[in-house]
Write a protein that holds these residues in place. Sequence first.
Motif: not given
Length: 628
Positions: A218-225, A260-269, A276-280, A286-287
């Motif tokens: 999630l952190c990697k995807l956040f800094f990429k996307t 961290l929680s805000a980063i996870y949420l913003l990345t998934i959204n 998301v389905q393929r990665a998690f 749901t996530l």
Amino acid sequence: MASLNTSDDIHTSTLAKPCISCRKRKVKCSKTRPCSNCFRAKQLCLYDGDEPEPHIARQGIERYSSTDGEVRERLARLEKLMEMMVVRENGEVTTRRSPEIAGAPSVAAAQDTLSHVTHRPSFSPSLSQSSHTKTTPPFETSSALVGQILFQELHSAYFDSDFWAGLVTEIEDLRRLFDPPLNQSSPSWVSLSTLGMSPPPSTDLSSGHPTLEESNLLCKLFFKTVNPFVRVLHEAHFGKELDRYRRGRLDLPREFEALLSAIYLLTINSLRPEIVQRAFSTSKSTLVVQYQYACQSALAKVDFYKTDKVHTFQALIHYLTFLFQQNLYQDAKAFLGVASRLAQNMGHHRDPSYFPYSPWVCEIRRRIWNHLCCLDAMALSFYGAESCLPATSDAQPPQNANEIDWRTSRFATPSTVPSSSGFTDMTFTLAHRAIADTTRSLARVHPLDFERKEAILREIEADLHNNYLLDTGNPSYRVAAAFAEVRIASLRLSNRHRQTQKATPQPLDLGRHQVFIAAIELLEAFEYHSKTFASNNWEWIFSTIIPWLALAIVLTSLPRATQQSDIDRAQWQINVNFQRFSDPKMPVSGTPMWKLLVQLRENIQGSPAQSLESQGNITVASTQPPQN
């Protein structure tokens, strides 16, 4: 004998039946002469068979006439007040008079008018040219910037003069914005945390905490996307803090957990559902629910509403970014006001060069304020809010430099400040800031000064291309240029639409047709860029924005369109946008603002039942968009 309401005429003897007035009013009568009700009302009290004496009758008539005159006078004052308040832009006064009482407004008309008041001062260029009276040009006075006020019993709302719904005459009643949303977006955690109370315990908080492997992804995807278009955080510096947090060596760990929680949420959204389905191995919807609750709980634990801690504030503005992605405009505007006040309390609105900070600390502070400025302009452009930034704000934009060139230390010397020009890692956010500042500049111009607004837009276009958008051929440049294109086009569409609305309608109105085509082209640009940047997982930059005004223009102009190609293009864009945002999984689908667009669509489709039925499963005539 009938009696008036004087104390000398009161008789305590009771009668068999109530007086005529009490029977008509269906209230309990004391059956005295006069009865208690008539005595308090100071009116003539008559019983069956009574005939008032001539002098008493005359007194009663005079009393009624006096009361009626007072009512007329009060209604006349109310009508005068309404004339002062209900003014259109062209200066025409709108009033409603009662058919029952000549010269006075009816109660129903008064209530209806006062429940939906729009105050827009008239604009007359000739006023500033008078040789007898020295006046300030209208666009420089505060009164010229008054927006629209809506109110009805126990409700009140204010919108900026460029609010998209206020520019669409086909939307007859903006009071529908007072309707409650179908799904409540803000759970009780907000109210509880702002009152200093603990949120209710969850039965399962573990769902909001990913595994170590998922956290790294999630952190990697956040800094990429996500972060390339927000740039509040520095990836290398964040990585060091994350490592210390996991080792238990970071100060204020709960505040970093909220971030961290805000980063996870913003990345998934920000990711597409299939990714998301393929990665998690879990659905995106749901996530989003799980991480949203985890983020809310983490923010509540650290008392976000009164924080003075940097990590907590960073968590808050990332959560605020999520609200803008979801188009939860009521929550977004409220949190934006809280964030603006907190930023001022922490001093982010003042440029850090005034204080003895190192270059890196100055950069971080400017990045925080920069993103808040961008969100503030989004609320102004799309939600009808006025800027909540203080007049004393003078924080400069961040440095136009690549991330790798920074020495991320609070002890760094001024000589370590990187310098660069042209396109860098910060170009997107700097272009976004320039557009945000332009949005606020346009809001300070009189709504009818179309030429000045157009000049400002041409100036920002030139500045962006000269300073930032120098073509390097990489995808980061293209997405920045595309974003600048649609945002400036949105601002220009608002200006030109208002201009055509002020013009006298003609049988073949070329100006309105050009605005209709411009709205279609803007919707097509959003769709095109969403598809183009999907391979980079950047489509969320365009797909999460609702072009409210463009959609409203297309919906209201479509019935008057004559060219089949224009009709096909417009219908395609209507279907694309309603298929995306009317999905019940999209929180915006239940909001009153979206219902305004739904109503406009029902108007062009005829039967509301057919329109509502088509929202859930929209079919189009072709699987390919029409050719331009």
